[in-house]
Design an enzyme around this catalytic site. Sequence first.
Site, PDB file in Angstrom:
ATOM      1  CB  CYS A  39      -0.901   0.045   1.228  1.00  0.00           C
ATOM      2  SG  CYS A  39      -1.963  -1.384   1.379  1.00  0.00           S
ATOM      3  N   GLY A  67      -0.172   0.506  -5.198  1.00  0.00           N
ATOM      4  CA  GLY A  67      -1.445  -0.192  -5.050  1.00  0.00           C
ATOM      5  C   GLY A  67      -2.440   0.299  -6.070  1.00  0.00           C
ATOM      6  CG  ASN A 145       2.950   0.554   3.200  1.00  0.00           C
ATOM      7  OD1 ASN A 145       4.080   0.984   2.986  1.00  0.00           O
ATOM      8  ND2 ASN A 145       2.546  -0.591   2.709  1.00  0.00           N
ATOM      9  N   GLY A 146       1.755  -1.813   5.336  1.00  0.00           N
ATOM     10  CA  GLY A 146       2.498  -2.844   6.065  1.00  0.00           C
ATOM     11  C   GLY A 146       1.551  -3.890   6.608  1.00  0.00           C
ATOM     12  CE1 TYR A 287       8.263  -4.435  -9.862  1.00  0.00           C
ATOM     13  CE2 TYR A 287       7.187  -4.563  -7.730  1.00  0.00           C
ATOM     14  CZ  TYR A 287       7.104  -4.515  -9.111  1.00  0.00           C
ATOM     15  OH  TYR A 287       5.894  -4.535  -9.713  1.00  0.00           O
TER      16      TYR A 287
HETATM   17  P1  AMP Z   1       6.836 -13.601 -12.289  1.00  0.00           P
HETATM   18  O1  AMP Z   1       6.365 -13.387 -13.680  1.00  0.00           O
HETATM   19  O2  AMP Z   1       5.815 -14.291 -11.437  1.00  0.00           O
HETATM   20  O3  AMP Z   1       8.186 -14.254 -12.217  1.00  0.00           O
HETATM   21  O4  AMP Z   1       6.984 -12.168 -11.623  1.00  0.00           O
HETATM   22  C1  AMP Z   1       8.105 -11.378 -11.919  1.00  0.00           C
HETATM   23  C2  AMP Z   1       7.704  -9.971 -12.194  1.00  0.00           C
HETATM   24  O5  AMP Z   1       6.827  -9.493 -11.172  1.00  0.00           O
HETATM   25  C3  AMP Z   1       8.943  -9.079 -12.220  1.00  0.00           C
HETATM   26  O6  AMP Z   1       8.986  -8.420 -13.464  1.00  0.00           O
HETATM   27  C4  AMP Z   1       8.754  -8.112 -11.076  1.00  0.00           C
HETATM   28  O7  AMP Z   1       9.012  -6.788 -11.499  1.00  0.00           O
HETATM   29  C5  AMP Z   1       7.308  -8.261 -10.630  1.00  0.00           C
HETATM   30  N1  AMP Z   1       7.194  -8.372  -9.171  1.00  0.00           N
HETATM   31  C6  AMP Z   1       8.025  -8.989  -8.342  1.00  0.00           C
HETATM   32  N2  AMP Z   1       7.595  -8.913  -7.070  1.00  0.00           N
HETATM   33  C7  AMP Z   1       6.466  -8.211  -7.079  1.00  0.00           C
HETATM   34  C8  AMP Z   1       5.553  -7.772  -6.069  1.00  0.00           C
HETATM   35  N3  AMP Z   1       5.753  -8.048  -4.790  1.00  0.00           N
HETATM   36  N4  AMP Z   1       4.479  -7.075  -6.445  1.00  0.00           N
HETATM   37  C9  AMP Z   1       4.263  -6.799  -7.742  1.00  0.00           C
HETATM   38  N5  AMP Z   1       5.092  -7.169  -8.742  1.00  0.00           N
HETATM   39  C10 AMP Z   1       6.190  -7.876  -8.427  1.00  0.00           C
END
Ligand code: AMP
Length: 491
Positions: A39, A67, A145-146, A287
């Site tokens: 969030c 979010g 958030n959290g 990220y």
């Molecule tokens: P996947 O396709 O399941 O391997 O997800 C990898 C992608 O999801 C990467 O491009 C990341 O930028 C993104 N990602 C990784 N962790 C998160 C997260 N906690 N929330 C949203 N997106 C994420």
Amino acid sequence: MQIESAYIVGAGKEDADMEEQFLWMDKRMDARQGVREECGVFGAFDVEGHDVAPLVYYGLMALQHRGQEACGIAVSDTAGPRDAIFRKKDLGLVSEVLQDAAAGEMHGNLAVGHVRYSTTGASTRENAQPLVLHYLKGALALAHNGNLVNTNALRDELAYSGAIFQTTTDSELIAYLIARERVRTGSIEAAAAAAAKKLKGGFSLVIKSPRKLIAMRDPLGLKPLCIGKTGSCYVAASESCALDAVGAEMIRDVLPGEILTITAEGIHSDRTLLQKKHAKCVFEWIYFARLDSCIDGISVLEARRRAGRFLARVNKAEADLVTGVPDSGLAAAEGYALESGLPFGLAFHKNSYIGRTFIRPSQEARSSGVRMKLSVLKPAVAGKRLVLVDDSIVRGTTMKNLIRMLRTAGAKEVHVRISAPPFLYPCYYGTDVPTEKQLIASSHSEEEIRLMLGADSLAYLDVKHLPEMAGTDEICAACFLGTYPTELPEV
Ligand code: AMP
């Protein structure tokens, strides 16, 4: 626009009728399964009495990446009645839900706002924030958030003392605790401090009482929070990019464990909960945070470039071009190119009108989502040996699809470099890392993953480089290491 009261206080569980009992049990089970959220929060207090809702709207727009599922604003006038509060919240994006705020139709000089992304079943309007409750001292609104890790114990304690919950969020427990403490203490900030002592886990909060804005951060500093000022208006936000968006000067980051109270007289800092040990979520730099944000004094852009440099130093590939997955891998790719001396270039066009593919429910939908969002720039990749950088691999869907698309477009080799270590363990503090079962790295070796992705080589950032990447060793890297800075939640 609506005026809402969010609580039924004082009705015992035994007194509730059967239907309410079932509802409560349902929600309690939902809560026990864990409503995980990512969030963003924003608060504003104009001490000269100007309306703040438009400013909160723009602040939340800048936090939309944290979010996209639901959002809301609660606003009131510090010169008005103590129990009057206007709240607008719903499922949807800030631009869809909060038009009234942007158009200057929500009046008041004190407000809190929230953007929400939940990952389990509880994607309902009632779970959207800010939460508002009417209690003895007037109206209180809270945006969180959290995630807490002692939710079950708190929920039981409150429920057995008569609370009936309207949502399945841990945020409601915090609001409830503060309201209860306020009846026993002399001020809202004392109540917030007393409540904070009972909370374990991640909480960056903006809270508004009828006359004050409070910004507080958990003692480990798991989630970010900072404050700034524009003209006569104090603001608090999850990230500095939201301060920039409203033209506010950054004052500083809220310290882990600090409770800041903003009143017409200025800012008061309560540091009684400060502790030596901090554990700031390292994934914010990898990220989650926006590239133009600065978290606890560390630029997100520079942290990501550093990650790319480490990858190039340790795992340099013979290649013609370094490229990144937009947007999350671009800064690390740039760092990799700078360190390796290889040229950097774009390999994908991103359709900015498609949401994050990560949150799509089915694997099939996720795969087609990747193609909808990113298309290959064929002339840039045809006949080339590529280094492809992304911030993380979770299930492997994104990377597998991208490599297939690059090969179809004529790429000769694809060397994957990930600017985070392998995800091996779930996060309990509010970042969505799925269960071990869904994490490709927890059940496959690096070589198996490389084969599944169809990459020519694969390398991750080494965990030992995380502190230098983040510019601090006060980090939480539990999702990579499995060592958690708090007790674990009961299941
Ligand atoms: P996947 O396709 O399941 O391997 O997800 C990898 C992608 O999801 C990467 O491009 C990341 O930028 C993104 N990602 C990784 N962790 C998160 C997260 N906690 N929330 C949203 N997106 C994420």
